[in-house]
Design a protein around this motif. Structure first.
Motif, mmCIF file in Angstrom:
data_model
loop_
_atom_site.group_PDB
_atom_site.id
_atom_site.type_symbol
_atom_site.label_atom_id
_atom_site.label_comp_id
_atom_site.label_asym_id
_atom_site.label_seq_id
_atom_site.Cartn_x
_atom_site.Cartn_y
_atom_site.Cartn_z
ATOM 1 N N ALA A 75 0.876 -1.183 -0.075
ATOM 2 C CA ALA A 75 -0.047 0.031 0.033
ATOM 3 C C ALA A 75 1.015 1.208 0.048
ATOM 4 O O ALA A 75 1.962 1.224 0.197
ATOM 5 C CB ALA A 75 -1.036 0.001 1.085
ATOM 6 N N ALA A 76 0.300 2.501 -0.534
ATOM 7 C CA ALA A 76 1.118 3.607 -0.322
ATOM 8 C C ALA A 76 1.851 3.980 1.025
ATOM 9 O O ALA A 76 2.965 4.659 0.793
ATOM 10 C CB ALA A 76 -0.123 4.818 -0.733
ATOM 11 N N GLY A 78 2.934 1.853 2.609
ATOM 12 C CA GLY A 78 4.318 0.928 2.908
ATOM 13 C C GLY A 78 4.040 -0.177 4.149
ATOM 14 O O GLY A 78 4.557 -0.992 4.159
ATOM 15 N N ARG A 79 2.835 0.097 4.660
ATOM 16 C CA ARG A 79 2.611 -0.580 6.117
ATOM 17 C C ARG A 79 1.764 -1.819 6.144
ATOM 18 O O ARG A 79 1.806 -2.736 6.788
ATOM 19 C CB ARG A 79 2.367 0.234 7.250
ATOM 20 N N ARG A 80 0.969 -1.753 4.817
ATOM 21 C CA ARG A 80 0.008 -2.695 4.709
ATOM 22 C C ARG A 80 -0.064 -3.406 3.038
ATOM 23 O O ARG A 80 0.939 -2.775 2.387
ATOM 24 C CB ARG A 80 -1.345 -2.199 5.029
ATOM 25 N N GLN A 81 -0.461 -4.550 2.948
ATOM 26 C CA GLN A 81 -0.624 -5.089 1.653
ATOM 27 C C GLN A 81 -1.959 -4.993 1.105
ATOM 28 O O GLN A 81 -2.994 -4.771 1.864
ATOM 29 C CB GLN A 81 -0.344 -6.763 1.847
ATOM 30 N N HIS A 82 -1.807 -4.467 -0.056
ATOM 31 C CA HIS A 82 -3.179 -4.457 -0.895
ATOM 32 C C HIS A 82 -3.440 -5.825 -1.664
ATOM 33 O O HIS A 82 -2.099 -6.248 -2.190
ATOM 34 C CB HIS A 82 -3.382 -3.026 -1.736
ATOM 35 N N TYR A 83 -4.341 -5.865 -2.448
ATOM 36 C CA TYR A 83 -4.369 -7.140 -3.165
ATOM 37 C C TYR A 83 -5.198 -6.626 -4.537
ATOM 38 O O TYR A 83 -6.117 -5.825 -4.349
ATOM 39 C CB TYR A 83 -5.341 -8.278 -2.740
ATOM 40 N N VAL A 84 -4.382 -6.962 -5.546
ATOM 41 C CA VAL A 84 -4.838 -6.454 -6.896
ATOM 42 C C VAL A 84 -4.907 -7.837 -7.849
ATOM 43 O O VAL A 84 -4.308 -8.906 -7.693
ATOM 44 C CB VAL A 84 -3.933 -5.558 -7.526
#
Length: 152
Positions: A75-76, A78-84
Protein backbone atom coordinates in the motif's frame (compact mmCIF):
# COMPACT_ATOMS: atom_id res chain seq x y z
CA UNK A 1 -1.08 -21.46 -16.56
CA UNK A 2 -1.93 -19.57 -13.39
CA UNK A 3 0.02 -19.50 -10.12
CA UNK A 4 1.42 -22.32 -8.05
CA UNK A 5 -0.81 -25.28 -8.74
CA UNK A 6 1.53 -28.11 -7.84
CA UNK A 7 -0.40 -28.71 -4.60
CA UNK A 8 -3.80 -28.89 -6.33
CA UNK A 9 -5.57 -32.22 -6.40
CA UNK A 10 -7.68 -32.16 -9.53
CA UNK A 11 -11.26 -33.37 -9.11
CA UNK A 12 -11.39 -34.23 -12.83
CA UNK A 13 -7.97 -33.64 -14.44
CA UNK A 14 -9.24 -33.33 -18.02
CA UNK A 15 -12.22 -31.03 -17.34
CA UNK A 16 -11.65 -27.25 -17.55
CA UNK A 17 -14.77 -26.58 -15.42
CA UNK A 18 -13.55 -28.88 -12.64
CA UNK A 19 -10.04 -27.40 -12.77
CA UNK A 20 -11.44 -23.87 -12.53
CA UNK A 21 -13.53 -24.80 -9.49
CA UNK A 22 -10.51 -26.55 -7.96
CA UNK A 23 -8.39 -23.40 -8.46
CA UNK A 24 -10.93 -20.82 -7.33
CA UNK A 25 -12.40 -22.78 -4.47
CA UNK A 26 -15.64 -21.71 -2.89
CA UNK A 27 -18.21 -18.95 -2.58
CA UNK A 28 -15.94 -16.78 -0.44
CA UNK A 29 -13.25 -16.85 -3.11
CA UNK A 30 -15.78 -15.91 -5.80
CA UNK A 31 -17.03 -13.01 -3.66
CA UNK A 32 -13.46 -11.84 -3.02
CA UNK A 33 -12.77 -11.82 -6.77
CA UNK A 34 -16.09 -10.02 -7.37
CA UNK A 35 -15.17 -7.37 -4.81
CA UNK A 36 -11.64 -6.97 -6.19
CA UNK A 37 -13.27 -6.21 -9.56
CA UNK A 38 -15.40 -3.62 -7.77
CA UNK A 39 -12.44 -1.83 -6.19
CA UNK A 40 -11.76 -3.67 -2.93
CA UNK A 41 -8.02 -3.75 -2.22
CA UNK A 42 -7.34 -4.14 1.50
CA UNK A 43 -8.06 -6.97 3.90
CA UNK A 44 -10.51 -4.62 5.65
CA UNK A 45 -12.30 -3.86 2.36
CA UNK A 46 -12.87 -7.55 1.69
CA UNK A 47 -13.87 -8.30 5.27
CA UNK A 48 -16.43 -5.48 5.40
CA UNK A 49 -17.92 -6.24 1.99
CA UNK A 50 -18.26 -10.00 2.42
CA UNK A 51 -18.68 -10.36 6.18
CA UNK A 52 -16.45 -13.44 6.06
CA UNK A 53 -14.61 -14.44 9.24
CA UNK A 54 -11.05 -13.11 9.40
CA UNK A 55 -9.43 -16.55 9.50
CA UNK A 56 -11.35 -17.70 6.42
CA UNK A 57 -10.56 -14.46 4.58
CA UNK A 58 -6.87 -14.83 5.38
CA UNK A 59 -6.86 -18.36 3.93
CA UNK A 60 -8.86 -17.44 0.81
CA UNK A 61 -6.66 -14.43 0.03
CA UNK A 62 -3.55 -16.59 0.45
CA UNK A 63 -4.99 -19.24 -1.86
CA UNK A 64 -6.04 -16.71 -4.51
CA UNK A 65 -2.51 -15.23 -4.44
CA UNK A 66 -0.90 -18.70 -4.57
CA UNK A 67 -3.16 -19.73 -7.45
CA UNK A 68 -2.37 -16.58 -9.43
CA UNK A 69 -5.69 -14.73 -9.41
CA UNK A 70 -4.56 -11.97 -7.02
CA UNK A 71 -1.16 -10.51 -6.20
CA UNK A 72 0.01 -8.61 -3.16
CA UNK A 73 1.15 -5.02 -3.59
CA UNK A 74 2.50 -2.72 -0.90
CA UNK A 75 0.00 0.00 0.00
CA UNK A 76 1.08 3.63 -0.43
CA UNK A 77 1.84 3.80 3.30
CA UNK A 78 4.15 0.82 2.93
CA UNK A 79 2.74 -0.68 6.12
CA UNK A 80 -0.01 -2.82 4.64
CA UNK A 81 -0.60 -5.07 1.70
CA UNK A 82 -3.19 -4.49 -0.97
CA UNK A 83 -4.55 -7.18 -3.22
CA UNK A 84 -4.90 -6.57 -6.94
CA UNK A 85 -6.17 -8.77 -9.72
CA UNK A 86 -3.62 -10.45 -11.94
CA UNK A 87 -4.26 -10.93 -15.65
CA UNK A 88 -5.82 -14.32 -14.82
CA UNK A 89 -7.96 -12.67 -12.14
CA UNK A 90 -9.12 -9.94 -14.53
CA UNK A 91 -9.89 -12.62 -17.12
CA UNK A 92 -12.30 -14.13 -14.55
CA UNK A 93 -14.62 -11.15 -15.21
CA UNK A 94 -16.54 -13.18 -17.78
CA UNK A 95 -17.26 -15.86 -15.18
CA UNK A 96 -18.46 -13.28 -12.64
CA UNK A 97 -20.74 -11.66 -15.24
CA UNK A 98 -22.13 -15.07 -16.22
CA UNK A 99 -22.87 -15.86 -12.55
CA UNK A 100 -24.47 -12.44 -12.10
CA UNK A 101 -26.67 -12.80 -15.15
CA UNK A 102 -27.75 -16.30 -14.18
CA UNK A 103 -28.64 -14.93 -10.73
CA UNK A 104 -30.61 -12.07 -12.27
CA UNK A 105 -32.69 -14.59 -14.22
CA UNK A 106 -33.11 -17.29 -11.57
CA UNK A 107 -32.38 -16.01 -8.04
CA UNK A 108 -34.74 -13.03 -7.75
CA UNK A 109 -38.48 -12.63 -7.81
CA UNK A 110 -39.89 -10.14 -10.33
CA UNK A 111 -39.42 -6.62 -9.00
CA UNK A 112 -37.18 -7.70 -6.13
CA UNK A 113 -34.40 -5.12 -5.53
CA UNK A 114 -30.91 -6.11 -6.70
CA UNK A 115 -27.63 -4.55 -7.68
CA UNK A 116 -27.06 -3.81 -11.36
CA UNK A 117 -23.81 -4.00 -13.34
CA UNK A 118 -23.45 -1.18 -15.85
CA UNK A 119 -20.83 -0.11 -18.38
CA UNK A 120 -18.89 3.18 -18.31
CA UNK A 121 -21.88 4.99 -19.86
CA UNK A 122 -24.33 3.64 -17.26
CA UNK A 123 -25.95 1.08 -19.58
CA UNK A 124 -26.83 -2.42 -18.36
CA UNK A 125 -24.63 -5.05 -20.00
CA UNK A 126 -26.13 -7.13 -22.78
CA UNK A 127 -26.97 -10.70 -21.83
CA UNK A 128 -24.06 -13.06 -22.45
CA UNK A 129 -24.90 -16.12 -24.49
CA UNK A 130 -22.48 -18.74 -25.82
CA UNK A 131 -22.24 -18.86 -29.59
CA UNK A 132 -20.68 -21.21 -32.12
CA UNK A 133 -17.96 -20.15 -34.55
CA UNK A 134 -20.65 -18.72 -36.90
CA UNK A 135 -22.26 -16.65 -34.13
CA UNK A 136 -25.31 -18.89 -33.67
CA UNK A 137 -26.54 -19.35 -30.09
CA UNK A 138 -25.68 -22.71 -28.51
CA UNK A 139 -26.79 -24.40 -25.31
CA UNK A 140 -26.41 -27.69 -23.43
CA UNK A 141 -28.60 -29.45 -26.02
CA UNK A 142 -26.54 -28.32 -29.02
CA UNK A 143 -23.01 -28.94 -27.70
CA UNK A 144 -20.94 -31.94 -26.66
CA UNK A 145 -17.77 -32.49 -24.64
CA UNK A 146 -15.01 -34.47 -26.35
CA UNK A 147 -12.78 -36.10 -23.78
CA UNK A 148 -9.11 -36.89 -24.43
CA UNK A 149 -8.29 -40.46 -25.38
CA UNK A 150 -8.04 -42.64 -22.28
CA UNK A 151 -9.99 -40.26 -20.05
CA UNK A 152 -13.09 -41.60 -18.36
Amino acid sequence: MVGDIEDVTWTDPTCPVARTVDLVGDRWSLLIIRDAMDGARSFTDFQQRTGVARNILTERLRRLVDRGLLRRKAAASGRRQHYVLTEAGRDFFTVIVALRQWGERHAFEDGEPRSVLVDADGHVLAEMRPADSDGRAVDADSTAVIRPAGAS
